[in-house]
Design an enzyme around this catalytic site. Sequence first.
Site, PDB file in Angstrom:
ATOM      1  N   TYR A  62       0.813  -1.215   0.000  1.00 11.64           N
ATOM      2  CA  TYR A  62       0.000   0.000   0.000  1.00 11.64           C
ATOM      3  C   TYR A  62       0.850   1.271   0.000  1.00 11.64           C
ATOM      4  CZ  TYR A  62      -4.544  -2.121   0.058  1.00 11.64           C
ATOM      5  OH  TYR A  62      -5.663  -2.805  -0.323  1.00 11.64           O
ATOM      6  N   ARG A  65       1.887   1.762  -3.525  1.00 11.39           N
ATOM      7  CA  ARG A  65       0.759   2.256  -4.330  1.00 11.39           C
ATOM      8  C   ARG A  65       0.443   3.722  -4.023  1.00 11.39           C
ATOM      9  NH1 ARG A  65      -4.233  -1.689  -3.900  1.00 11.39           N
ATOM     10  NH2 ARG A  65      -5.126   0.139  -4.904  1.00 11.39           N
ATOM     11  N   GLN A  97     -15.288   5.337  -5.934  1.00  5.33           N
ATOM     12  CA  GLN A  97     -14.712   4.045  -5.571  1.00  5.33           C
ATOM     13  C   GLN A  97     -13.191   4.152  -5.507  1.00  5.33           C
ATOM     14  OE1 GLN A  97     -17.142   2.368  -9.040  1.00  5.33           O
ATOM     15  NE2 GLN A  97     -16.588   0.554  -7.873  1.00  5.33           N
ATOM     16  N   ASN A  98     -12.661   5.288  -5.962  1.00  4.96           N
ATOM     17  CA  ASN A  98     -11.203   5.403  -6.071  1.00  4.96           C
ATOM     18  C   ASN A  98     -10.568   5.761  -4.737  1.00  4.96           C
ATOM     19  OD1 ASN A  98     -11.625   4.910  -8.753  1.00  4.96           O
ATOM     20  ND2 ASN A  98     -11.595   7.078  -9.336  1.00  4.96           N
ATOM     21  N   VAL A  99      -9.471   5.099  -4.431  1.00  4.58           N
ATOM     22  CA  VAL A  99      -8.757   5.386  -3.181  1.00  4.58           C
ATOM     23  C   VAL A  99      -7.600   6.349  -3.443  1.00  4.58           C
ATOM     24  CG1 VAL A  99      -9.353   3.122  -2.206  1.00  4.58           C
ATOM     25  CG2 VAL A  99      -7.168   3.394  -3.391  1.00  4.58           C
ATOM     26  N   ASP A 100      -7.394   6.757  -4.710  1.00  8.44           N
ATOM     27  CA  ASP A 100      -6.170   7.479  -5.098  1.00  8.44           C
ATOM     28  C   ASP A 100      -6.082   8.917  -4.622  1.00  8.44           C
ATOM     29  OD1 ASP A 100      -7.778   8.961  -6.993  1.00  8.44           O
ATOM     30  OD2 ASP A 100      -7.530   7.325  -8.433  1.00  8.44           O
ATOM     31  N   HIS A 117     -14.577   3.302  -0.858  1.00  6.04           N
ATOM     32  CA  HIS A 117     -13.575   2.226  -0.719  1.00  6.04           C
ATOM     33  C   HIS A 117     -12.361   2.697   0.089  1.00  6.04           C
ATOM     34  CE1 HIS A 117     -15.189  -0.169  -4.450  1.00  6.04           C
ATOM     35  NE2 HIS A 117     -16.020  -0.149  -3.427  1.00  6.04           N
ATOM     36  N   CYS A 163      -5.020   4.431  20.848  1.00  3.44           N
ATOM     37  CA  CYS A 163      -4.818   3.286  21.744  1.00  3.44           C
ATOM     38  C   CYS A 163      -3.456   2.628  21.570  1.00  3.44           C
ATOM     39  CB  CYS A 163      -5.922   2.258  21.558  1.00  3.44           C
ATOM     40  SG  CYS A 163      -5.734   1.229  20.094  1.00  3.44           S
ATOM     41  N   GLU A 230     -16.168   1.600 -22.608  1.00  2.03           N
ATOM     42  CA  GLU A 230     -16.892   0.397 -23.026  1.00  2.03           C
ATOM     43  C   GLU A 230     -18.275   0.380 -22.374  1.00  2.03           C
ATOM     44  OE1 GLU A 230     -15.609  -1.770 -25.090  1.00  2.03           O
ATOM     45  OE2 GLU A 230     -13.599  -0.886 -25.126  1.00  2.03           O
TER      46      GLU A 230
HETATM   47 ZN   LIG Z   1      -6.930   2.333  18.376  1.00  2.60          ZN
END
Ligand SMILES: [Zn+2]
Length: 263
Positions: A62, A65, A97-100, A117, A163, A230
């Site tokens: 991650y 990315r 939906q994009n995490v970018d 997402h 925490c 498409e």
């Molecule tokens: Zn925590």
Amino acid sequence: MAERDGGLLLFLTGAGISAESGIPTFRGPEGYWRVGSVNYRPQELATFQAFSRMPDVVWGWYLYRRGVCRHASPNAAHLAIVRAEERLGDRFHLVTQNVDGLHLRAGSSLARTYAIHGMIDFFRCARECTAETYPIPDALPLDWAKDRLPTPEERARLRCPRCGADGRPHVLFFDEYYDEPRFHCESAQRKALEASALVVVGTTGLTNLPMRIGAIAAQRRIPVHVVDLEPNPFVEFAEVTGGEFLRGPAGSLVPELVERLVG
Ligand SMILES: [Zn+2]
């Protein structure tokens, strides 16, 4: 049109809008991740099960990315959606939906953007002591080499500030479900119930919340405008609602559409 009748214009975007910014889907070979002699596929890494078993490997993937996303720039389609928000204010909403992070970097507001997402620039408590999310600290480099794992010091920077438990990427893994506190699942559907038009850009509708939003729009007979390279399942919603399917690149079609709907 949304502008004339005073209604809400809802956008729904997926990977297709970011492809023109050079962001790969990470589902193919570009997402493969090698650790020692093992080659992991994206579908194996993006799970809570994998994260629980090998958090360093999943975090490394991650963080790599995240670097790829940060080095990309928003394109004309992202910017056109910002203009729609500027003109419509509270009569605008965006579900992505994009995490970018490209919508936010283009200038879309966090308050009117539901990242269903998650967002690759954020982490949260892996023990879920709170739904709060935190930006990944600047001390973690953006030039993350492929297949590099985080050091123990880097992992320490990704602990829950509340925490002290391990942090995890703020993304929806394949083996997890949508929810409201983290992913705005119910709010996104409520916006579909309030909208007077829906614009769907670059999503194939493989996940169920986007499809539900399309189905709500179709039941309510509000026009669904689909922009994609498409045909996809949303095109049927466009047909039954008297909307339209605009076939081609988002970078040129979305600015024209925004101009027409709210210009
Ligand atoms: Zn925590």
